[in-house]
Write a protein that holds these residues in place. Structure first.
Motif, short mmCIF file in Angstrom:
data_model
loop_
_atom_site.label_atom_id
_atom_site.label_comp_id
_atom_site.label_asym_id
_atom_site.label_seq_id
_atom_site.Cartn_x
_atom_site.Cartn_y
_atom_site.Cartn_z
N LEU A 67 0.86 -1.18 0.00
CA LEU A 67 0.00 0.00 0.00
C LEU A 67 0.90 1.23 0.00
N SER A 68 0.77 2.06 -0.99
CA SER A 68 1.65 3.22 -1.11
C SER A 68 1.26 4.31 -0.13
N ALA A 69 2.11 4.53 0.89
CA ALA A 69 1.96 5.63 1.86
C ALA A 69 0.55 5.71 2.45
N PRO A 70 0.06 4.64 3.11
CA PRO A 70 -1.28 4.71 3.71
C PRO A 70 -1.32 5.72 4.85
N ARG A 71 -2.45 6.42 4.94
CA ARG A 71 -2.55 7.47 5.97
C ARG A 71 -3.75 7.23 6.88
N GLU A 72 -4.95 7.45 6.37
CA GLU A 72 -6.16 7.33 7.17
C GLU A 72 -6.90 6.06 6.79
N LEU A 73 -7.69 5.52 7.73
CA LEU A 73 -8.48 4.33 7.44
C LEU A 73 -9.75 4.33 8.27
N THR A 74 -10.76 3.65 7.77
CA THR A 74 -12.01 3.48 8.51
C THR A 74 -12.62 2.15 8.09
N LEU A 75 -13.42 1.58 8.98
CA LEU A 75 -14.08 0.31 8.71
C LEU A 75 -15.55 0.56 8.39
N LEU B 46 -12.13 -2.46 4.92
CA LEU B 46 -11.33 -1.30 5.31
C LEU B 46 -11.26 -0.37 4.11
N TRP B 47 -11.51 0.92 4.34
CA TRP B 47 -11.31 1.94 3.31
C TRP B 47 -10.10 2.76 3.74
N VAL B 48 -9.08 2.79 2.90
CA VAL B 48 -7.79 3.37 3.26
C VAL B 48 -7.41 4.45 2.25
N THR B 49 -7.02 5.63 2.76
CA THR B 49 -6.47 6.66 1.87
C THR B 49 -4.97 6.46 1.80
N ASN B 50 -4.46 6.35 0.59
CA ASN B 50 -3.02 6.15 0.43
C ASN B 50 -2.58 6.82 -0.87
N GLY B 51 -1.69 7.80 -0.71
CA GLY B 51 -1.22 8.53 -1.88
C GLY B 51 -2.35 9.24 -2.58
N CYS B 52 -2.46 9.02 -3.89
CA CYS B 52 -3.49 9.67 -4.71
C CYS B 52 -4.63 8.72 -5.03
N GLN B 53 -4.91 7.83 -4.11
CA GLN B 53 -5.96 6.85 -4.37
C GLN B 53 -6.65 6.44 -3.09
N LEU B 54 -7.71 5.66 -3.25
CA LEU B 54 -8.48 5.10 -2.15
C LEU B 54 -8.51 3.59 -2.34
N THR B 55 -8.08 2.83 -1.33
CA THR B 55 -7.95 1.38 -1.45
C THR B 55 -8.95 0.68 -0.56
N LEU C 114 -9.11 11.59 -11.16
CA LEU C 114 -7.73 11.44 -11.58
C LEU C 114 -6.98 12.72 -11.24
N SER C 115 -6.33 12.73 -10.10
CA SER C 115 -5.71 13.94 -9.59
C SER C 115 -4.52 13.57 -8.73
N VAL C 116 -3.51 14.42 -8.71
CA VAL C 116 -2.37 14.19 -7.84
C VAL C 116 -2.58 14.85 -6.48
N GLN C 117 -3.81 15.26 -6.16
CA GLN C 117 -4.14 15.66 -4.80
C GLN C 117 -4.08 14.42 -3.91
N THR C 118 -3.36 14.50 -2.79
CA THR C 118 -3.30 13.36 -1.88
C THR C 118 -4.64 13.19 -1.17
N ARG C 119 -4.98 11.93 -0.88
CA ARG C 119 -6.17 11.63 -0.11
C ARG C 119 -5.79 11.64 1.36
N GLN C 120 -6.59 12.30 2.18
CA GLN C 120 -6.27 12.43 3.60
C GLN C 120 -7.28 11.68 4.45
N GLY C 121 -8.24 12.40 5.04
CA GLY C 121 -9.20 11.76 5.92
C GLY C 121 -10.25 10.98 5.16
N VAL C 122 -10.89 10.03 5.85
CA VAL C 122 -11.98 9.25 5.26
C VAL C 122 -13.00 8.96 6.34
#
Length: 479
Positions: free
Chosen positions: A263-271, A278-287, A304-312
């Motif tokens: 997972l590339s640079a995972p930051r925030e997550l929620t169940l 699990l929904w995880v924000t990582n880099g410029c995507q949502l996994t 399609l954006s290079v804005q990083t995903r933060q909170g979820v």
């Protein structure tokens, strides 16, 4: 038509001085429904109970955006302390608490009035927040050092603070500039244990609140960021930003059971509410991850954006969503919000009076539905603003289709279709030279509401409509 779960993801702008966005996804179909402009530097998210409102701390704006989860509109912006970080909401939906580390305080929000009703001063730098199940105690972790404060939420004051360990004054770990974890704090369901992320030490500290001390230390990956507890199983999930992984922890044994890699640079997550995903924000995507198999289900790149995903955050939709309806940013072609989004100074709302004569006598109006605004592209004018490089006045003609639903004497429903026409003049817009092209393709989003109504005759209706321009995009045709 269905009631659905929605996922909300915060996306700061590439330029840290410009406003960010909240992306909204329909979880079952994994479909992007819309983008909502908010303040500068949106991060952590929290939902009002039953999913009626979403609260977004904007670090760069020192504000809290309040989004209506049915209309996807920012209904209110609340000034709070500088650099707001974590946010928690009590289960009754009465109060919210926002951590303001820069001013060393907690802002208390009345969630019914959506306004700050008090501030709680602290001599430390609050970062992570967790509420007891009854809402009477607020637990606060601090960026500098390793300490926990306990807030009496009834009297809005700190009841206790205890230190887990002390660092030398010259240690980088004692500096408030080094966040041990912006929101890395969770409370066990029985309210006896706190799980505190210590990012520089690459571990999770398990704190017994009765003993006022650490009872276990769980090594995880490098630079852990967030922690989430499973709703029904004795498991916790921790994002390891620099290890590109998620650690799965047993809250019985206080040890790592498994690691989800790649997972590339995972930051925030929620169940999800039942804990299956699990929904995880990582880099410029949502996994999306299956918690049973620990496998990645899918990766969402839209927009399609290079804005990083933060909170979820996840909420239930109380709006009857038509999955085929056209909502903001739901387009048939690929697009990039980096190149398409336009930053502008919102013009004043405009009011228009419309008159309708129904084709039948004694018609009863049942509803008014506004559709997506359209720009008459031949009408677009772009004029540079003197002495302000890259700023222009944008003028264009717009059309907002709508339909009135009415009922006849036989109780049958009918539709009457029409449109609002208006010219928006001299909208102050930021445009670099490379974005000003001969075929300037503009897309806008508006919010319209009825502010006045009268019935001159039994089969006529007069409405005063107020409309606000809320977002603009430049669309580039695909090959």
């Amino acid at each position: 038509m269905t009631h659905s779960l929605l996922a909300w993801v915060s996306m700061p702008a590439i330029d840290s001085s410009l406003p960010g966005d909240i992306a909204v996804y329909h979880m079952e179909s994994e479909k992007l429904l819309g983008m909502i402009p908010v303040g500068i530097g949106p991060g952590y998210l929290a939902c009002f109970p039953e999913g009626k409102k979403l609260y977004v701390p904007n670090r760069g704006s020192a504000t809290l955006s309040v989004i209506d989860c049915d209309s996807f509109i920012v209904k209110r912006t609340i000034p709070v302390g500088k650099n707001p970080q974590a946010l928690v909401i009590d289960s009754a939906g009465a109060k919210g608490y926002v951590a303001g580390p820069e001013e060393q305080l907690i802002s208390v929000i009345d969630l019914h009035k959506d306004e700050v009703i008090n501030t709680i001063p602290l001599n430390l730098y609050p970062s992570g927040l967790a509420l007891s199940s009854d809402g009477k105690k607020l637990y606060v972790s601090h960026q500098a050092g390793c300490s926990i404060s306990i807030i009496d939420t009834e009297h809005h004051q700190a009841a206790d603070t205890f230190h887990l360990k002390d660092y030398p004054k010259n240690s980088p770990l004692s500096s408030p500039d080094l966040a041990l974890s912006p929101v890395g704090l969770a409370l066990s369901p029985d309210g006896t244990l706190l799980y505190l992320i210590l990012s520089p030490e690459n571990r999770v500290s398990v704190v017994d609140l009765g003993l006022r001390g650490e009872v276990a230390s769980i090594p995880v990956g490098r630079n852990p960021q967030r922690i989430a507890l499973h709703p029904s199983r004795p498991l916790a999930y921790v994002t390891n930003h620099d290890s590109d992984s998620i650690s799965i922890i047993s809250t019985y044994e206080h040890q790592v059971l498994a690691t989800i890699p790649s997972l590339s640079a995972p930051r925030e997550l929620t169940l999800t509410p039942e804990g299956s995903q699990l929904w995880v924000t990582n880099g410029c995507q949502l996994t999306l991850i299956d918690t049973e198999t620990k496998a990645i289900i899918s990766t969402l790149y839209a927009p399609l954006s290079v804005q990083t995903r933060q909170g979820v955050a996840i909420s239930e939709s109380h709006r009857q969503l038509l999955l085929s309806e056209v909502l903001p940013c739901n387009t048939q072609r690929p697009y990039s919000f980096v190149t398409e989004k336009l930053y502008f100074k919102p013009p004043k709302p405009f009011d228009l009076t419309i008159h309708h004569q129904f084709p039948i006598p004694a018609a009863i109006a049942e509803g008014l539905i506004f559709e997506e605004a359209e720009v008459k592209h031949h009408s677009i004018s772009i004029l540079p603003i003197p002495l302000r490089p890259n700023y222009h006045h944008l003028t264009f003609s717009l059309r907002i289709p709508y339909k009135i639903i009415y009922r006849d004497e036989q109780n049958q429903l009918h539709e009457l279709k029409d449109a609002i026409h208006h010219v928006l003049s001299a909208v102050e817009t930021h445009l670099t030279p490379s974005r000003i092209k001969q075929n300037f393709n503009l897309r806008i989003f508006t919010q319209s509401e009825v502010i006045g109504k009268s019935v001159p005759t039994p089969n006529s209706l007069d409405l005063i409509i107020r409309t606000q321009l809320v977002a603009m995009q430049q669309i580039h045709p695909t090959e």
